[in-house]
Design a protein around this motif. Structure first.
Motif, mmCIF file in Angstrom:
data_model
loop_
_atom_site.group_PDB
_atom_site.id
_atom_site.type_symbol
_atom_site.label_atom_id
_atom_site.label_comp_id
_atom_site.label_asym_id
_atom_site.label_seq_id
_atom_site.Cartn_x
_atom_site.Cartn_y
_atom_site.Cartn_z
ATOM 1 N N TYR A 1 0.912 -1.190 -0.112
ATOM 2 C CA TYR A 1 -0.066 -0.033 -0.060
ATOM 3 C C TYR A 1 1.080 1.297 -0.106
ATOM 4 O O TYR A 1 0.314 2.284 0.423
ATOM 5 N N VAL A 2 2.071 1.325 -0.435
ATOM 6 C CA VAL A 2 2.878 1.941 -0.570
ATOM 7 C C VAL A 2 2.503 3.564 -1.323
ATOM 8 O O VAL A 2 1.492 3.687 -2.373
ATOM 9 N N SER A 3 2.695 4.872 -1.056
ATOM 10 C CA SER A 3 1.772 6.151 -1.569
ATOM 11 C C SER A 3 2.337 6.421 -2.701
ATOM 12 O O SER A 3 3.754 6.526 -3.013
ATOM 13 N N ASP A 4 1.959 7.369 -3.376
ATOM 14 C CA ASP A 4 2.668 8.254 -4.625
ATOM 15 C C ASP A 4 4.040 8.349 -4.433
ATOM 16 O O ASP A 4 4.750 8.885 -4.970
ATOM 17 N N ASP A 5 3.910 9.461 -3.164
ATOM 18 C CA ASP A 5 4.806 10.260 -2.816
ATOM 19 C C ASP A 5 5.426 9.181 -2.297
ATOM 20 O O ASP A 5 7.340 10.143 -3.107
ATOM 21 N N ALA A 6 5.549 8.270 -1.076
ATOM 22 C CA ALA A 6 6.859 7.173 -1.530
ATOM 23 C C ALA A 6 7.209 7.020 -2.105
ATOM 24 O O ALA A 6 8.684 6.963 -2.502
ATOM 25 N N PHE B 1 -1.401 -1.583 -6.453
ATOM 26 C CA PHE B 1 -0.289 -1.368 -6.467
ATOM 27 C C PHE B 1 0.668 -1.148 -8.246
ATOM 28 O O PHE B 1 1.855 -0.795 -8.067
ATOM 29 N N HIS C 1 5.136 5.278 -12.396
ATOM 30 C CA HIS C 1 5.724 6.120 -11.774
ATOM 31 C C HIS C 1 7.374 5.672 -12.874
ATOM 32 O O HIS C 1 8.248 5.612 -12.467
ATOM 33 N N ASP D 1 9.068 9.888 -4.389
ATOM 34 C CA ASP D 1 10.029 9.942 -3.201
ATOM 35 C C ASP D 1 11.788 8.874 -4.124
ATOM 36 O O ASP D 1 13.208 9.528 -3.363
ATOM 37 N N LYS E 1 0.180 1.614 -10.152
ATOM 38 C CA LYS E 1 1.423 3.089 -9.318
ATOM 39 C C LYS E 1 3.018 2.882 -9.538
ATOM 40 O O LYS E 1 3.518 3.932 -10.304
#
Length: 260
Positions: free
Chosen positions: A81-86, A119, A126, A89, A122
């Motif tokens: 469930y990693v965030s887009d922001d993470a 997932f 990226h 980064d 995402k």
């Protein structure tokens, strides 16, 4: 010619998550890895998050911060469930993929689930690939749905084949059955993690995969096998598998152009 070390672990300190399967007794400093590159004409490489640090990618990011981004990249470990922001980064830090380390009975995520589909979307957004470390018999039944997820799939360590004869190996058979292997890549690394010679498996994979869909990795510092192998022996072994060039794969997977 093989100029790229696509699999190594860097950790300047020894720490571990509580459920770590293995914790080394000594660090693996960046400077020592780069010294091996200088001796063996390696032009770039990939730092892969080591399993005993879990999802704490700080050592990975610290190493990447010291490296030339035109020649080096990273592969991180993140929660489902990693965030887009993470993820953003990590991409900014130099990560070009994320890794699932599922060996020794870890649960394989359900590729049909909403969470796993999200997932993969995402990762696709990226520009990240998925690297998977899993035993061959467990890769075999999920290989086709993995390659249908819309991202590049990189299979670690020859796919950890389970049968000495590649004509009977379930991972090789599953690879051969793919109607579209355009998203599939293999890392030819750590042959010592299999209990038999994998040369024939390497040749079988090369006959199926598209050109430039194989990369080599030293697997330095050879965790759990530190007393059996060294960088020089792993470097020389890669010449026996028939690998021609890793330049295109390095560019496609890691955004690195060694022809510049």
């Amino acid at each position: 010619m093989i100029n790229f070390d696509c699999h190594a672990h860097i950790y300047e300190r020894i720490a571990s998550v509580p459920d770590a399967r293995y914790v080394p007794s000594a660090p693996a400093p960046l400077a020592r890895w780069l010294s091996h590159h200088q001796k063996h004409d390696i032009e770039g490489g990939v730092v892969v998050q080591v399993s005993f640090l879990g999802i704490d990618n700080s050592e990975l990011c610290a190493a990447l911060a010291k490296l030339d981004r035109t020649r080096f990249a990273g592969v991180a470990v993140v929660p489902l469930y990693v965030s887009d922001d993470a993820l953003a980064d990590l991409v900014c830090a130099g990560a070009r993929g994320v890794r699932w380390n599922l060996v020794r009975g870890k649960v394989v995520p359900d590729l049909r689930s909403k969470a796993v589909r999200a997932f993969f979307r995402k990762l696709e957004q990226h520009g990240l690939h998925l690297e998977i470390h899993l035993e061959g018999p467990r890769i075999a039944p999920i290989l086709e749905p993995l390659t249908d997820q819309g991202v590049r799939i990189v299979v670690d360590h020859f796919g950890l084949p389970s049968v000495p004869n590649p004509d009977r190996d379930p991972m090789i058979l599953a690879t051969n059955k793919l109607t579209d292997a355009s998203s599939l890549y293999f890392k030819f690394s750590a042959p010592y993690r299999s209990s038999f010679d994998v040369t024939d498996h390497a040749h079988a994979l090369l006959s199926k995969l598209e050109d430039h869909h194989v990369v080599w990795g030293s697997d330095w510092p050879h965790t759990q096998h530190e007393d059996e192998v060294d960088f020089a022996s792993t470097r020389s072994t890669c010449n026996t598998w028939g690998l021609r060039s890793d330049t295109t794969a390095a560019r496609d997977l890691y955004g690195i152009n060694l022809d510049r």
